[in-house]
Design a protein around this motif. Structure first.
Motif, PDB file in Angstrom:
ATOM      1  N   ASP A  81       0.885  -1.232  -0.049  1.00 14.95           N
ATOM      2  CA  ASP A  81       0.228  -0.110   0.059  1.00 14.95           C
ATOM      3  C   ASP A  81       0.933   1.392  -0.047  1.00 14.95           C
ATOM      4  O   ASP A  81       0.442   2.114  -0.546  1.00 14.95           O
ATOM      5  N   LEU A  82       2.139   1.209   0.424  1.00 11.68           N
ATOM      6  CA  LEU A  82       2.814   2.529   0.766  1.00 11.68           C
ATOM      7  C   LEU A  82       3.585   3.029  -0.588  1.00 11.68           C
ATOM      8  O   LEU A  82       3.962   3.768  -0.784  1.00 11.68           O
ATOM      9  N   SER A  83       2.951   1.892  -1.728  1.00 12.04           N
ATOM     10  CA  SER A  83       3.810   2.588  -3.120  1.00 12.04           C
ATOM     11  C   SER A  83       2.519   3.216  -3.786  1.00 12.04           C
ATOM     12  O   SER A  83       2.808   3.905  -4.575  1.00 12.04           O
ATOM     13  N   ASN A  84       1.442   3.331  -3.119  1.00 11.92           N
ATOM     14  CA  ASN A  84       0.304   3.961  -3.841  1.00 11.92           C
ATOM     15  C   ASN A  84       0.644   5.397  -3.914  1.00 11.92           C
ATOM     16  O   ASN A  84       0.915   6.346  -2.936  1.00 11.92           O
ATOM     17  N   LYS A  85       0.344   6.056  -5.150  1.00 11.62           N
ATOM     18  CA  LYS A  85       0.714   7.275  -5.231  1.00 11.62           C
ATOM     19  C   LYS A  85      -0.190   8.377  -4.494  1.00 11.62           C
ATOM     20  O   LYS A  85       0.040   9.640  -4.445  1.00 11.62           O
ATOM     21  N   LYS A  86      -1.266   7.928  -3.827  1.00  6.27           N
ATOM     22  CA  LYS A  86      -2.063   8.545  -3.051  1.00  6.27           C
ATOM     23  C   LYS A  86      -1.437   9.206  -1.670  1.00  6.27           C
ATOM     24  O   LYS A  86      -1.820  10.001  -1.174  1.00  6.27           O
ATOM     25  N   TYR A  87      -0.110   8.276  -1.493  1.00  2.17           N
ATOM     26  CA  TYR A  87       0.647   8.770  -0.371  1.00  2.17           C
ATOM     27  C   TYR A  87       1.729   9.455  -0.853  1.00  2.17           C
ATOM     28  O   TYR A  87       2.760   9.673   0.125  1.00  2.17           O
TER      29      TYR A  87
END
Length: 346
Positions: A81-87
Motif C-alpha cells: 500500500d505504501l507504493s500507492n501514489k495517494k501517499y
C-alpha cells in the motif's frame, strides 16, 4: 555488557568468538524458551548460549488518523500500500545507514516479495517519502506532529505514543505474513572484568518482575518509574498476573495470531552494511533526482503501460541478491567499498 542494537551485531560478535557464555539462573531457564525453540521464527537465546533476547519488537506502519482523515485518505494495511501514489509526500522514513530498525524494515520488504518487485516497492516508498530523517524516532515525531501521515516503524515507538496520545489520533498496523518478531539481545563481552555481576544483571533483566516494566505504563504498580516503554516481553511469565487493561498494547508474542515472516537474520547480519549503503545511495542521496524522474514520468503524455515501463527502469535493482552477498564479503575493505559506492552513485 553489550545491550541492544538488534540481532545482527550480536551474531557477528558470536561468530568472532568475542562473547562470553551466559550463566542462566535455573528459574530463568525454566521460564524463557531455550533453543531449539523459537518465537515467531527467532531464537530468544542463542543456540551457543552467548546472548539472550532482552526484549522483543514487531514491525509495522504507524499513522496519524487525523491527518489522513483531513486528506480524505484511507490508512495503509500492508507494505505494498505504501507504493500507492495517494501517499505521495505523506510518508517520513529514516536513513537506513543511521537506523538499525530502518534497515531491518527494508530487509523485511526485500524478503516479503520477489527481488525485483521488492525494489520497485522500496523505490515507490522513497518517492512517496517527504523526507528522510537521521534517526529511528524522527519519523515517529513527524507523524505525531502531523508533518507527515505515515512512517514505517518498529512497534514499541508506536505503542508508547498511541498510549500517550490516544487511539483516536494514532494507529499502527502489522502487515500479515510480512513482519518479523525481532529480538533486542543482551550479552557479555569476552574478557569482562566483572563477569559474575554481568550474569547477575542479565538474569535480573530477564526475570518476570523486570520484564513487567516493559509492558506497563509509567506510574503503574510494577511499571517503570520514568518512561513508558511499550515493549514485548521475552519472559512468558511476565504476562501472567497482569490485568490486560493495564498493558500498553495487547500483542503477546507467545499468543500471536498473525504468522510472522520466516526471516533469515543470519544473512542480514552479513549484508546489513552493504545493503544500507546501497539503499542510502540510490534512495536517500539522490532523493531529489528520483522524485523529479517520477514526476517527469507522471506528466509525460504517454500510455499507462509506457509509464510503467519507464518506472521499471528507474526502479531496477543495481545488484542481485547473490551479488550483494559477494560485495558483503569485501565491504570492510575501504578501497573496495568506496570504489563500489562511487560506481553506484554514477
Amino acid at each position: 555488557i553489550f545491550w541492544g542494537g538488534g540481532e545482527a551485531p550480536h551474531f557477528d560478535l558470536e561468530k568472532r568468538n568475542l562473547l562470553e557464555k551466559i550463566n542462566f539462573d535455573p528459574i530463568i531457564k525454566k521460564q524463557i524458551p531455550m533453543p531449539p525453540k523459537k518465537i515467531g521464527g527467532t531464537y530468544l537465546v542463542s543456540p551457543k548460549g552467548t546472548w539472550s533476547a532482552s526484549l522483543l519488537s514487531i514491525f509495522g506502519i504507524f499513522y496519524n488518523k487525523v491527518a489522513l482523515k483531513i486528506d480524505k485518505t484511507s490508512a495503509p494495511e500492508n507494505w505494498q500500500d505504501l507504493s500507492n501514489k495517494k501517499y505521495y509526500n505523506k510518508i517520513t522514513s529514516a536513513d537506513p545507514r543511521k537506523s538499525s530498525s530502518a534497515i531491518l524494515l527494508c530487509a523485511i520488504i526485500l524478503e516479503s516479495y520477489e527481488w525485483q518487485k521488492a525494489w520497485q516497492l522500496l523505490t515507490s516508498l522513497a518517492i512517496n517519502t517527504y523526507k528522510f530523517r537521521n534517526s529511528s524516532t524522527d519519523p515517529i515525531k513527524s507523524v505525531i506532529r502531523g508533518e507527515s501521515s505515515i512512517a514505517p516503524s518498529i512497534g514499541y515507538f508506536a505503542f508508547a505514543n498511541i498510549h500517550s496520545f490516544g487511539e483516536k489520533k494514532l494507529g499502527f498496523v502489522i502487515p500479515p505474513k510480512q513482519t518479523v518478531i525481532n529480538a533486542d539481545p543482551i550479552s557479555i563481552l569476552k574478557g569482562a572484568p566483572n563477569k559474575k555481576a554481568a550474569n547477575v544483571f542479565i538474569n535480573f533483566i530477564l526475570s518476570s518482575k523486570s520484564q513487567k516494566k516493559f509492558l506497563l505504563a509509567k506510574g503503574i504498580k510494577s511499571g517503570p518509574q520514568f518512561s513508558t516503554l511499550g515493549r514485548m516481553s521475552v519472559n512468558p511469565h511476565a504476562y501472567k498476573d497482569i490485568d490486560e487493561k493495564l498493558l500498553i498494547h495487547k500483542i503477546n508474542p507467545f499468543k500471536l495470531k498473525i504468522k510472522p515472516l520466516d526471516f533469515d537474520f543470519d544473512t542480514l547480519s552479513k549484508i546489513q552494511l552493504v545493503l544500507a549503503d546501497l539503499i542510502g545511495i540510490i534512495h536517500v542521496d539522490t532523493h531529489k533526482e528520483l522524485k523529479k524522474s517520477w514526476e517527469y514520468i507522471q506528466q509525460k503524455k504517454i500510455s499507462q503501460q509506457d509509464k510503467k515501463t519507464l518506472f521499471s527502469r528507474i526502479s531496477l535493482p543495481l545488484v542481485s541478491k547473490k551479488e550483494l552477498l559477494i560485495h558483503a564479503q569485501n565491504w570492510h575493505n575501504s578501497i573496495y567499498r568506496n570504489k563500489q559506492i562511487n560506481s553506484w552513485t554514477q
